[in-house]
Design a protein around this motif. Structure first.
Motif, PDB file in Angstrom:
ATOM      1  N   ASN A 109       0.815  -1.226   0.000  1.00  0.00           N
ATOM      2  CA  ASN A 109       0.000   0.000   0.000  1.00  0.00           C
ATOM      3  C   ASN A 109       0.843   1.268   0.000  1.00  0.00           C
ATOM      4  OD1 ASN A 109      -2.859  -0.453  -0.103  1.00  0.00           O
ATOM      5  ND2 ASN A 109      -2.650  -1.540   1.836  1.00  0.00           N
ATOM      6  N   GLN A 113       2.027   2.090  -3.470  1.00  0.00           N
ATOM      7  CA  GLN A 113       0.912   2.619  -4.264  1.00  0.00           C
ATOM      8  C   GLN A 113       0.601   4.068  -3.901  1.00  0.00           C
ATOM      9  OE1 GLN A 113       0.738   0.858  -6.953  1.00  0.00           O
ATOM     10  NE2 GLN A 113      -1.471   0.628  -7.071  1.00  0.00           N
ATOM     11  N   GLU A 114       0.625   4.368  -2.609  1.00  0.00           N
ATOM     12  CA  GLU A 114       0.346   5.744  -2.172  1.00  0.00           C
ATOM     13  C   GLU A 114       1.417   6.712  -2.673  1.00  0.00           C
ATOM     14  OE1 GLU A 114      -0.300   5.852   2.066  1.00  0.00           O
ATOM     15  OE2 GLU A 114      -1.900   4.337   1.905  1.00  0.00           O
ATOM     16  N   TYR A 168       3.285   6.281  -5.410  1.00  0.00           N
ATOM     17  CA  TYR A 168       3.006   6.440  -6.850  1.00  0.00           C
ATOM     18  C   TYR A 168       1.860   7.428  -7.058  1.00  0.00           C
ATOM     19  CZ  TYR A 168       5.794   2.273  -8.189  1.00  0.00           C
ATOM     20  OH  TYR A 168       6.795   1.367  -8.427  1.00  0.00           O
ATOM     21  N   SER A 169       0.799   7.252  -6.273  1.00  0.00           N
ATOM     22  CA  SER A 169      -0.410   8.054  -6.445  1.00  0.00           C
ATOM     23  C   SER A 169      -0.133   9.547  -6.250  1.00  0.00           C
ATOM     24  CB  SER A 169      -1.467   7.565  -5.448  1.00  0.00           C
ATOM     25  OG  SER A 169      -2.701   8.136  -5.743  1.00  0.00           O
ATOM     26  N   PHE A 174       1.813   1.676 -11.324  1.00  0.00           N
ATOM     27  CA  PHE A 174       0.640   1.820 -10.452  1.00  0.00           C
ATOM     28  C   PHE A 174      -0.480   0.883 -10.923  1.00  0.00           C
ATOM     29  CE2 PHE A 174      -3.424   3.959  -9.474  1.00  0.00           C
ATOM     30  CZ  PHE A 174      -3.303   4.108  -8.089  1.00  0.00           C
ATOM     31  N   ASN A 224       0.392  -2.917 -10.397  1.00  0.00           N
ATOM     32  CA  ASN A 224       0.156  -3.388  -9.033  1.00  0.00           C
ATOM     33  C   ASN A 224      -1.317  -3.707  -8.783  1.00  0.00           C
ATOM     34  OD1 ASN A 224       2.789  -3.368  -8.150  1.00  0.00           O
ATOM     35  ND2 ASN A 224       2.702  -1.289  -7.337  1.00  0.00           N
ATOM     36  N   ILE A 225      -2.196  -2.864  -9.329  1.00  0.00           N
ATOM     37  CA  ILE A 225      -3.642  -3.119  -9.202  1.00  0.00           C
ATOM     38  C   ILE A 225      -3.994  -4.428  -9.911  1.00  0.00           C
ATOM     39  CG2 ILE A 225      -5.934  -2.317  -9.938  1.00  0.00           C
ATOM     40  CD1 ILE A 225      -4.875   0.564  -9.536  1.00  0.00           C
TER      41      ILE A 225
END
Length: 559
Positions: free
Chosen positions: A40, A43-44, A46-47, A243, A246-247
């Protein structure tokens, strides 16, 4: 029983004969996707970076004009980041369209004219192919001497020719001309490896008929080496790719765990274990982060219809097929005692998938779709049963009757009703439209099924023991096998022109997202059955490397 008996048996005793069973290879993926650890924090990170870069590039997009604007929009779309800029892109293209610039620009070169035409048509603007008149002779012929050295212009025209619709003779000629020119150019491009790669990729799949999500990685590698790279846009594309990956890997992890709990690869050894390839189809229909439900549900239902297909045509007798179809119509687990054991397994799998679907539809406020979905599964059983009777009894119908049935065996109706809970814009009216046999649905389904038939007819022929749609066409039209296959290629081409025409004209009553799903269905069918090969059944050669590039290896981020 010996397969020879099939051809000599009459229709009464053929009912007890098993078809020649094909042993399919196990999944090429092993447990690679069930060991993924989702981070997580990564991902955060990257976001946040994506959000910052999006603001900067949005400003660049709003400031760009004329040819530079068109090129930037094209790059953004091909790098897979266009969903961050939907409003800005639509606003800019609307300005270009409303200012009449698709008809102006008499001095525009071939690259600009073709790029503007393609982007506007792909975004559902009514544009005329007359913009190309200035480049051709009176007979619509394109002259090599006028464009011979303009590789980028010819590439742009090639891509524009692939959004053509029926009766656009100038673009029919452009398609032939550009394919010839690009093939001739390939041998002269050894000193320009990037241009050569671009040409080779274009000849494999045009932008309009290729899948954005499958081309992202390739285009990032081209863009990085082109010499006109914007570092911010490149960084956004790479971060966004990782990103998304990963999803996708998290979804694949959940999906493979779901699939493994049924243990159908052991319980039904005659059936294909292709859940990863099924996920690619879901991914093809919608690749943006928010459509997780669409991707996973389409994958589950595609594996479901694949199990049904293999049960009907790779193992069951006609008598068993009839019984299964009858029990499927009743849609009641209490009725399954009359089924043979292997069919009980299939029936329970269908019912389990259905029960999950009912819960999901209710949660998402889409319960209206449940009866439509249930009916499409029953309808598919009837269609598979009908097709298997034709094949086993060697009583192939006329080609038109076969194609009418193939609209159902394309599996489009099961797939598209299953994804409704994941699409906010799709209401009951849109589902009723889908099932009312509008032209774009029929054209897409027939095109998809024809592509599949081109790829799978050699396998389904079982060394000449079984009739296929190719035999059906040969008998119906009185042509040779080679002529039949050439005709199928032409049918696919016509299908693309019809689907593109329906897409381009838009609709005020049907959500754009529904029509876009149809377009993406055609695209993934084209890629899965590339070069008349069955990439779903045998993914190792072509589909496998695409899947690995999309799901296995992240992009290095040293930008």
């Amino acid at each position: 029983m010996a397969a020879a008996n099939i051809s000599s048996a009459n229709s009464s005793n053929v009912r007890h004969i098993r078809p020649p069973t094909v042993s399919y290879k196990p999944s090429m993926w092993g447990d690679i996707f069930s060991t993924f650890s989702f981070d997580n924090q990564v991902q955060e990170k990257y976001s946040k970076e994506i959000e910052e870069l999006t603001k900067e590039i949005g400003g660049m997009l709003m400031a760009a004009e004329s040819t530079k604007l068109l090129i930037l929009i094209d790059k953004i779309e091909r790098l897979g980041v266009a969903y961050h800029f939907e409003k800005e892109i639509e606003e800019k293209l609307k300005l270009i369209y409303e200012s009449g610039k698709e008809h102006e620009g008499v001095d525009d070169d071939l690259l600009t004219t073709a790029l503007r035409f393609r982007l506007l048509r792909q975004h559902q603007y009514a544009v005329s192919c007359d913009v190309f008149n200035k480049f051709v002779e009176k007979d619509y012929k394109w002259k090599p001497e006028n464009h011979g050295n303009d590789i980028e212009g010819i590439l742009s025209l090639y891509e524009a020719a692939h959004v053509r619709i029926r009766n656009e003779k100038i673009l029919d000629e452009a398609a032939k001309f550009t394919v010839d020119q690009l093939n001739q150019m390939l041998s002269t491009l050894d000193q320009s490896p990037i241009v050569k790669e671009k040409v080779q990729q274009a000849l494999k799949h045009s932008i309009h008929r290729g899948l954005p999500v499958l081309n992202i990685r390739f285009y990032i590698s081209i863009y990085e080496r082109e010499g006109t790279t914007d570092e911010l846009l490149l960084k956004l594309a790479k971060l966004n790719f990782n990103f998304l990956q990963n999803i996708y890997r998290k979804e694949l992890d959940e999906l493979t765990r779901w699939w493994d709990k049924f243990d159908l690869k052991n319980k039904l050894p005659y059936a294909r274990d292709r859940v990863v390839e099924c996920y690619l189809w879901g991914n093809a229909l919608r690749y943006e982060p928010q459509y997780s439900y669409v991707r996973v549900t389409v994958a589950k239902n595609m594996q479901l219809v694949s199990i049904m297909d293999d049960t009907y045509d790779n193992y069951a007798t006609l008598e068993e097929d009839d019984l299964f179809t009858e029990i499927l119509e009743r849609w009641n687990l209490d009725e399954i005692d009359v089924l043979p054991d292997f069919m009980k397994v299939v029936y329970r799998f269908i019912m389990s998938t259905y029960e999950d679907f009912v819960v999901d539809a209710e949660k998402k406020g889409k319960s209206f779709v449940v009866p439509y979905y249930r009916e499409t599964v029953k309808q598919l059983g009837r269609a598979y049963n009908k097709e298997q009777k034709w094949i086993m009894e060697r009583q192939m119908p006329g080609f038109e009757e076969y194609m009418t049935n193939s609209v159902i065996t394309s599996c489009m109706y099961v797939m598209f009703t299953s994804l409704v809970p994941g699409m906010k814009s799709i209401d009951e009216a849109a589902v009723q439209w889908l099932l009312s046999e509008p032209k774009i649905v029929i054209s897409t389904a027939k095109m998809g099924r024809t592509l599949e038939d081109l790829g799978s007819h050699e396998r389904e022929n079982r060394d000449g023991k079984m009739a296929t749609v190719v035999d059906c066409y040969m008998n119906d039209k009185g042509v040779s096998k080679q002529e039949a296959i050439s005709e199928f290629v032409e049918l696919v081409e016509n299908g693309w022109e019809d689907v593109t025409a329906e897409w381009a004209k838009g609709s005020s009553t049907v959500p754009k997202e529904m029509v876009e799903l149809l377009l993406n269905y055609g695209r993934i069918a084209e890629i899965t059955y590339n070069n008349k090969e069955d990439g779903y059944t045998d993914p190792e050669k072509y589909l496998g490397p695409l899947i690995a590039a999309l799901y296995v290896d992240p992009l290095p981020l040293h930008v």
